[in-house]
Design an enzyme around this catalytic site. Structure first.
Site, PDB file in Angstrom:
ATOM      1  N   ARG A   1      14.412  42.602 -15.663  1.00 51.36           N
ATOM      2  CA  ARG A   1      15.067  42.126 -14.450  1.00 51.36           C
ATOM      3  C   ARG A   1      16.586  42.172 -14.621  1.00 51.36           C
ATOM      4  O   ARG A   1      17.093  41.899 -15.701  1.00 51.36           O
ATOM      5  CB  ARG A   1      14.624  40.691 -14.160  1.00 51.36           C
ATOM      6  CG  ARG A   1      13.194  40.610 -13.742  1.00 51.36           C
ATOM      7  CD  ARG A   1      12.627  39.228 -13.797  1.00 51.36           C
ATOM      8  NE  ARG A   1      13.581  38.144 -13.611  1.00 51.36           N
ATOM      9  CZ  ARG A   1      13.228  36.874 -13.413  1.00 51.36           C
ATOM     10  NH1 ARG A   1      11.948  36.551 -13.378  1.00 51.36           N
ATOM     11  NH2 ARG A   1      14.123  35.952 -13.266  1.00 51.36           N
TER      12      ARG A   1
ATOM     13  N   LYS B   1       7.698  29.818 -17.389  1.00 45.37           N
ATOM     14  CA  LYS B   1       7.132  29.260 -16.144  1.00 45.37           C
ATOM     15  C   LYS B   1       6.211  30.264 -15.454  1.00 45.37           C
ATOM     16  O   LYS B   1       5.142  29.909 -14.988  1.00 45.37           O
ATOM     17  CB  LYS B   1       8.238  28.860 -15.158  1.00 45.37           C
ATOM     18  CG  LYS B   1       9.030  27.648 -15.555  1.00 45.37           C
ATOM     19  CD  LYS B   1       9.845  27.097 -14.397  1.00 45.37           C
ATOM     20  CE  LYS B   1      10.848  28.083 -13.821  1.00 45.37           C
ATOM     21  NZ  LYS B   1      11.921  28.470 -14.745  1.00 45.37           N
TER      22      LYS B   1
ATOM     23  N   ARG C   1      12.191  39.818 -22.167  1.00 44.39           N
ATOM     24  CA  ARG C   1      11.177  39.726 -21.108  1.00 44.39           C
ATOM     25  C   ARG C   1      11.091  41.016 -20.291  1.00 44.39           C
ATOM     26  O   ARG C   1      12.099  41.647 -19.984  1.00 44.39           O
ATOM     27  CB  ARG C   1      11.545  38.560 -20.186  1.00 44.39           C
ATOM     28  CG  ARG C   1      10.569  38.382 -19.050  1.00 44.39           C
ATOM     29  CD  ARG C   1      10.630  37.016 -18.501  1.00 44.39           C
ATOM     30  NE  ARG C   1      11.847  36.763 -17.723  1.00 44.39           N
ATOM     31  CZ  ARG C   1      12.043  35.647 -17.043  1.00 44.39           C
ATOM     32  NH1 ARG C   1      11.140  34.690 -17.086  1.00 44.39           N
ATOM     33  NH2 ARG C   1      13.149  35.468 -16.365  1.00 44.39           N
TER      34      ARG C   1
ATOM     35  N   ARG D   1      15.085  23.743  -7.085  1.00 44.43           N
ATOM     36  CA  ARG D   1      15.995  23.980  -8.200  1.00 44.43           C
ATOM     37  C   ARG D   1      17.223  23.078  -8.121  1.00 44.43           C
ATOM     38  O   ARG D   1      18.063  23.114  -9.025  1.00 44.43           O
ATOM     39  CB  ARG D   1      16.461  25.426  -8.154  1.00 44.43           C
ATOM     40  CG  ARG D   1      15.980  26.277  -9.313  1.00 44.43           C
ATOM     41  CD  ARG D   1      16.611  27.622  -9.110  1.00 44.43           C
ATOM     42  NE  ARG D   1      16.502  28.562 -10.148  1.00 44.43           N
ATOM     43  CZ  ARG D   1      15.518  29.442 -10.266  1.00 44.43           C
ATOM     44  NH1 ARG D   1      14.477  29.392  -9.483  1.00 44.43           N
ATOM     45  NH2 ARG D   1      15.580  30.362 -11.206  1.00 44.43           N
TER      46      ARG D   1
ATOM     47  N   ARG E   1      22.972  31.835 -15.620  1.00 42.15           N
ATOM     48  CA  ARG E   1      21.750  31.134 -15.174  1.00 42.15           C
ATOM     49  C   ARG E   1      21.524  29.852 -15.968  1.00 42.15           C
ATOM     50  O   ARG E   1      21.100  28.840 -15.423  1.00 42.15           O
ATOM     51  CB  ARG E   1      20.534  32.053 -15.328  1.00 42.15           C
ATOM     52  CG  ARG E   1      20.520  33.158 -14.316  1.00 42.15           C
ATOM     53  CD  ARG E   1      19.492  34.197 -14.673  1.00 42.15           C
ATOM     54  NE  ARG E   1      18.142  33.741 -14.468  1.00 42.15           N
ATOM     55  CZ  ARG E   1      17.077  34.302 -15.024  1.00 42.15           C
ATOM     56  NH1 ARG E   1      17.216  35.326 -15.837  1.00 42.15           N
ATOM     57  NH2 ARG E   1      15.886  33.853 -14.771  1.00 42.15           N
TER      58      ARG E   1
HETATM   59  P1  AMP Z   1      13.567  33.069 -10.918  1.00 44.72           P
HETATM   60  O1  AMP Z   1      12.658  34.233 -10.918  1.00 44.72           O
HETATM   61  O2  AMP Z   1      12.891  31.818 -10.451  1.00 44.72           O
HETATM   62  O3  AMP Z   1      14.292  32.882 -12.211  1.00 44.72           O
HETATM   63  O4  AMP Z   1      14.681  33.367  -9.793  1.00 44.72           O
HETATM   64  C1  AMP Z   1      15.526  34.479  -9.889  1.00 44.72           C
HETATM   65  C2  AMP Z   1      16.804  34.223  -9.116  1.00 44.72           C
HETATM   66  O5  AMP Z   1      16.498  33.993  -7.725  1.00 44.72           O
HETATM   67  C3  AMP Z   1      17.590  32.994  -9.545  1.00 44.72           C
HETATM   68  O6  AMP Z   1      18.427  33.256 -10.655  1.00 44.72           O
HETATM   69  C4  AMP Z   1      18.371  32.676  -8.280  1.00 44.72           C
HETATM   70  O7  AMP Z   1      19.436  33.566  -8.106  1.00 44.72           O
HETATM   71  C5  AMP Z   1      17.357  32.976  -7.192  1.00 44.72           C
HETATM   72  N1  AMP Z   1      16.534  31.801  -6.871  1.00 44.72           N
HETATM   73  C6  AMP Z   1      15.181  31.708  -6.970  1.00 44.72           C
HETATM   74  N2  AMP Z   1      14.748  30.500  -6.570  1.00 44.72           N
HETATM   75  C7  AMP Z   1      15.852  29.802  -6.222  1.00 44.72           C
HETATM   76  C8  AMP Z   1      16.063  28.484  -5.743  1.00 44.72           C
HETATM   77  N3  AMP Z   1      15.048  27.632  -5.551  1.00 44.72           N
HETATM   78  N4  AMP Z   1      17.349  28.100  -5.482  1.00 44.72           N
HETATM   79  C9  AMP Z   1      18.384  28.932  -5.660  1.00 44.72           C
HETATM   80  N5  AMP Z   1      18.241  30.183  -6.124  1.00 44.72           N
HETATM   81  C10 AMP Z   1      17.003  30.628  -6.400  1.00 44.72           C
END
Ligand code: AMP
Length: 257
Positions: free
Chosen positions: A200, A43, A167, A128, A211
């Site tokens: 990360r 993404k 990654r 999400r 996740r």
């Molecule tokens: P991402 O980079 O989008 O994978 O987000 C990393 C982490 O941030 C996720 O695993 C969640 O812990 C948190 N996070 C990001 N966006 C959301 C969201 N819309 N709702 C809940 N948690 C989020």
């Protein structure tokens, strides 16, 4: 707001008190998009490519939480403390769990200016959950806006897990690489800005499992939510980033006709 290379996304990353250094480009019809897909399907990469091409800002909620974490760590020697809600968000993120809806929604609501931005937007990682999607729908309606489409990047689970563990992300500009699939020219160094690449915390094996489970439970139902609204645009995410990008653009063009 412009694309990633043109814009520092200051307002999005640091909140409404911060001003973006580049004004939104004048575009005839800005794109307002959501990117859906399990963690690791690419993404972030597609958001960057789309952002450069469509001049819409890449709005990642994960980047906001990571920026808050980094800012609090940098300031921890002084008085810099996160709000209690942001502390919860950072703890959830580290463990690979979803941040509570109320916290995420409040954070996005504070940044509604980014949704109203004349350059458009590409939301990555938000919504999400169905609760978040309903909130986004209301927020856009209240501001006379609507989504142009929801690109759903689709990939088998085994492939996702192998991708996530390789990654690497730039600590500075957040550009995304993969140790084998999309390596930087110099190992561990960002091609775009020369800063260090890191893994990360939520890409470690234990966090990946949590996740993926969270995705299946909470985010997968969003495909049905957007399908009934005639916004869902499925994209096969197993090809090269360029192939996926071409497919995504084709889907967007077809949807606009
Ligand atoms: P991402 O980079 O989008 O994978 O987000 C990393 C982490 O941030 C996720 O695993 C969640 O812990 C948190 N996070 C990001 N966006 C959301 C969201 N819309 N709702 C809940 N948690 C989020």
């Amino acid at each position: 707001m412009g694309g990633l290379l043109m814009n520092d996304r200051a307002t999005w990353l640091r909140g409404p008190g911060a001003e973006c250094s580049v004004k939104p480009p004048v575009v005839a019809k800005a794109y307002r998009l959501v990117l859906l897909g399990a963690p690791g399907v690419g993404k972030g990469t597609q958001a960057q490519l789309l952002s450069q091409h469509l001049h819409a800002c890449h709005l990642s909620t994960g980047d906001v939480f990571r920026a808050a974490k980094a800012a609090s760590e940098a300031a921890s020697a002084k008085s810099g403390k996160l709000t209690p809600a942001m502390n919860v968000a950072v703890a959830c993120m580290k463990a690979g769990r979803l941040v509570p809806d109320a916290t995420v929604v409040e954070m996005v609501q504070e940044r509604v200016g980014c949704l109203k931005c004349g350059g458009g937007f590409i939301l990555d990682g938000f919504p999400r959950t169905v609760v978040q999607a309903e909130k986004l729908e209301r927020l856009l309606q209240e501001n006379g806006l609507q989504l142009d489409g929801v690109l759903d990047l689709v990939m088998p689970v085994e492939q996702i897990v192998s991708r996530l563990s390789g990654r690497r992300t730039c600590v500075e500009c957040k550009a995304v690489y993969h140790v084998t699939g999309r390596p930087p020219k110099v190992e561990g160094v960002c091609d775009a800005c020369g800063q260090e690449l890191m893994q990360r915390v939520d890409d470690k094996p234990e966090a990946i499992k949590i996740r993926m489970a969270a995705y299946e439970r909470s985010t997968a139902p969003l495909t049905a939510f957007y399908k009934v609204r005639n916004l869902l645009l499925p994209v096969d995410a197993t090809g090269t980033p360029e192939d996926i990008f071409a497919q995504a653009l084709g889907r967007l063009k077809a949807a606009r006709q």
